[in-house]
Scaffold this motif. Structure first.
Motif, mmCIF file in Angstrom:
data_model
loop_
_atom_site.group_PDB
_atom_site.id
_atom_site.type_symbol
_atom_site.label_atom_id
_atom_site.label_comp_id
_atom_site.label_asym_id
_atom_site.label_seq_id
_atom_site.Cartn_x
_atom_site.Cartn_y
_atom_site.Cartn_z
ATOM 1 N N GLU A 219 -3.915 -49.523 -0.450
ATOM 2 C CA GLU A 219 -3.384 -50.884 -0.517
ATOM 3 C C GLU A 219 -4.035 -51.664 -1.651
ATOM 4 O OE1 GLU A 219 -0.943 -52.497 1.002
ATOM 5 O OE2 GLU A 219 -0.394 -50.636 2.023
ATOM 6 N N SER A 223 -1.898 -53.035 -5.026
ATOM 7 C CA SER A 223 -1.626 -54.464 -4.837
ATOM 8 C C SER A 223 -2.144 -55.287 -6.002
ATOM 9 C CB SER A 223 -2.285 -54.977 -3.547
ATOM 10 O OG SER A 223 -1.753 -54.327 -2.420
ATOM 11 N N ALA A 228 -5.370 -58.061 -1.798
ATOM 12 C CA ALA A 228 -6.032 -57.158 -0.870
ATOM 13 C C ALA A 228 -7.506 -56.965 -1.203
ATOM 14 C CB ALA A 228 -5.315 -55.808 -0.875
ATOM 15 N N ILE A 362 -3.481 -56.465 6.672
ATOM 16 C CA ILE A 362 -2.350 -55.662 6.216
ATOM 17 C C ILE A 362 -2.075 -54.588 7.257
ATOM 18 C CG2 ILE A 362 -1.447 -54.189 4.379
ATOM 19 C CD1 ILE A 362 -3.546 -55.546 2.519
ATOM 20 N N ARG A 398 0.589 -59.332 6.401
ATOM 21 C CA ARG A 398 1.800 -58.718 5.844
ATOM 22 C C ARG A 398 1.894 -57.247 6.232
ATOM 23 N NH1 ARG A 398 0.738 -55.690 1.165
ATOM 24 N NH2 ARG A 398 -1.265 -56.103 0.142
ATOM 25 N N SER A 400 2.696 -53.472 5.014
ATOM 26 C CA SER A 400 2.646 -52.666 3.802
ATOM 27 C C SER A 400 4.036 -52.197 3.411
ATOM 28 C CB SER A 400 1.744 -51.453 4.023
ATOM 29 O OG SER A 400 1.854 -50.532 2.958
#
Length: 423
Positions: A219, A223, A228, A362, A398, A400
């Motif tokens: 992530e 990102s 993140a 996440i 959020r 992924s």
């Protein structure tokens, strides 16, 4: 694997990839260096900004113009960055923009579960160039597992047609704690044997990690900056796992098991968990627990097409997806079951956020793909009750974009991350 396949994989793009993040054996671990050298810092910033100028890098890093020029030139010479146009002149020398060269390096990521393996091959920005899946059997055994992984790696590399001179290594990840055994084999020491066998057969470095931790790094890798850098990554597979990112650094802890969110207690009098404690959120509300409860309710098990035992559709994740599907179609019993699971997980997440003060949560993993909306609502609702919520910015929550391949993508990311810091 054929000798031809061995030759295809026998180069690593000129970077000697160290064993920075591989968890090999039952408790052995190595530290990953992140953000401790200026070259890595500049590379990370350029990657996060998509494209930028040297002047912008000076402003954001606080380094001198001479230092930025030297580091940028080195990254350009190594092929990791490329120049991409100039800004309009305002009277002085026009600014030249740089960006990461996506095809400068490639890596393979392998996610092994009890039932299958998912492989991805990504470029330097984490974009998936190739993806494949193979079924595994619990009877596969040690030799069969090694051969299957070797063949799948050769297949995906050959099939994508990449420049194999730019292939820097393979990451392999498994479910659960760092000392959990391999699928289909008896001993945790076989992790080391698998790594050595793969390195020998492919001619590439191999790093090993648990799936949730790798997914957290994945992530961060794909990102934009700030989304993140400080995050709790919650991984829903057959159970519940997690990974911690603090300041863009992946936290592993003393035994490489940091982020075991599934073993946060949410009920002192709850059921006994596999770990021996009572009331762990995984035992209360993990995908396996959800499926187990669904099997006792004909009103859910029938419409979902569940068999007589957990995993009857091929895996726990497949069973959970079936429960989530009938909940989405209006089955109230299934919906209540998911709501209860989501609420328990959200309480565990609030506890962790209260301790760590994460900027983001996440949600990822294969079981998050079909039920993410239910869990996100519960997490957002619960985080409004965290300590200091009224006087601080909201925690970003959020889903992924890579739920199905999160672990494999993270496996590739950890190889790319290590390679950049070793070149």
């Amino acid at each position: 694997m054929s000798s031809g396949a061995h030759n295809i994989l026998g180069r690593n793009g000129g970077c000697a990839l160290p064993q920075l993040s591989g968890v090999t054996g039952s408790r052995r671990r190595k530290r990953m260096v992140r953000g401790t050298d200026t070259k890595a810092l500049v590379f990370d910033l350029v990657r996060a900004l998509d494209r930028t100028s040297r002047a912008e890098l000076v402003k954001r890093t606080g380094l001198t113009g001479a230092s930025i020029s030297t580091i940028t030139r080195r990254l350009l010479d190594e092929g990791l960055l490329e120049e991409t146009g100039r800004a309009p002149s305002t009277g002085g020398k026009p600014r030249t923009f740089v960006r990461v060269a996506p095809d400068a390096r490639y890596a393979v990521g392998v996610h092994l579960t009890r039932t299958d393996m998912v492989l991805v091959l990504t470029d330097l920005l984490g974009a998936v160039i190739g993806r494949t899946r193979r079924e595994l059997s619990i009877e596969t055994g040690e030799d069969g597992l090694w051969a299957s992984v070797q063949e799948a790696i050769a297949e995906i590399v050959t099939g994508t047609g990449i420049d194999t001179a730019k292939l820097v290594g393979t990451g392999v990840v498994l479910a659960g704690p760092a000392d959990r055994e391999l699928p289909g084999v008896a001993s945790v020491t076989d992790r080391d044997e698998l790594r050595v066998a793969l390195e020998r057969s492919t001619g590439m470095p191999v790093l090993m990690e648990n799936d949730a931790t790798a997914a957290a790094l994945g992530e961060w890798w794909v990102s934009p900056s700030g989304r993140a850098d400080d995050a709790l990554v919650v991984y829903l597979g057959a159970g519940i796992g997690g990974g911690l990112l603090v300041g863009g650094r992946l936290q592993r802890g003393a035994t490489a098991n940091a982020g075991e969110l599934g073993h946060v207690c949410v009920d002192l009098n709850g059921p006994v968990c596999a770990c021996g404690a009572r009331g762990c959120v995984e035992a209360m509300a993990g995908p396996q627990a959800v499926v187990s409860r669904a099997l006792t309710n004909p009103g859910i098990a029938g419409p979902a097409g569940l068999g007589e035992q957990v995993g009857s559709r091929g895996s726990i994740e497949a069973d959970f997806a079936a429960v989530a599907r009938v909940a989405h179609l209006g089955n109230e019993s299934a919906r209540r079951l998911l709501d209860e699971s989501a609420s328990a997980l959200a309480v565990a997440i609030r506890s962790v956020v209260n301790v760590l003060d994460n900027a983001a949560v996440i949600l990822t993993g294969p079981s998050a793909a079909g039920a993410g909306a239910v869990y996100l609502r519960a997490i957002e609702r619960e985080l409004k009750l965290r300590y200091g919520a009224q006087a601080s910015p909201p925690v970003s929550v959020r889903l992924s974009q890579n739920c199905g391949t999160a672990a494999a993508l993270g496996a590739a990311a950890m190889v790319l991350d290590a390679a950049i810091r070793s070149c």
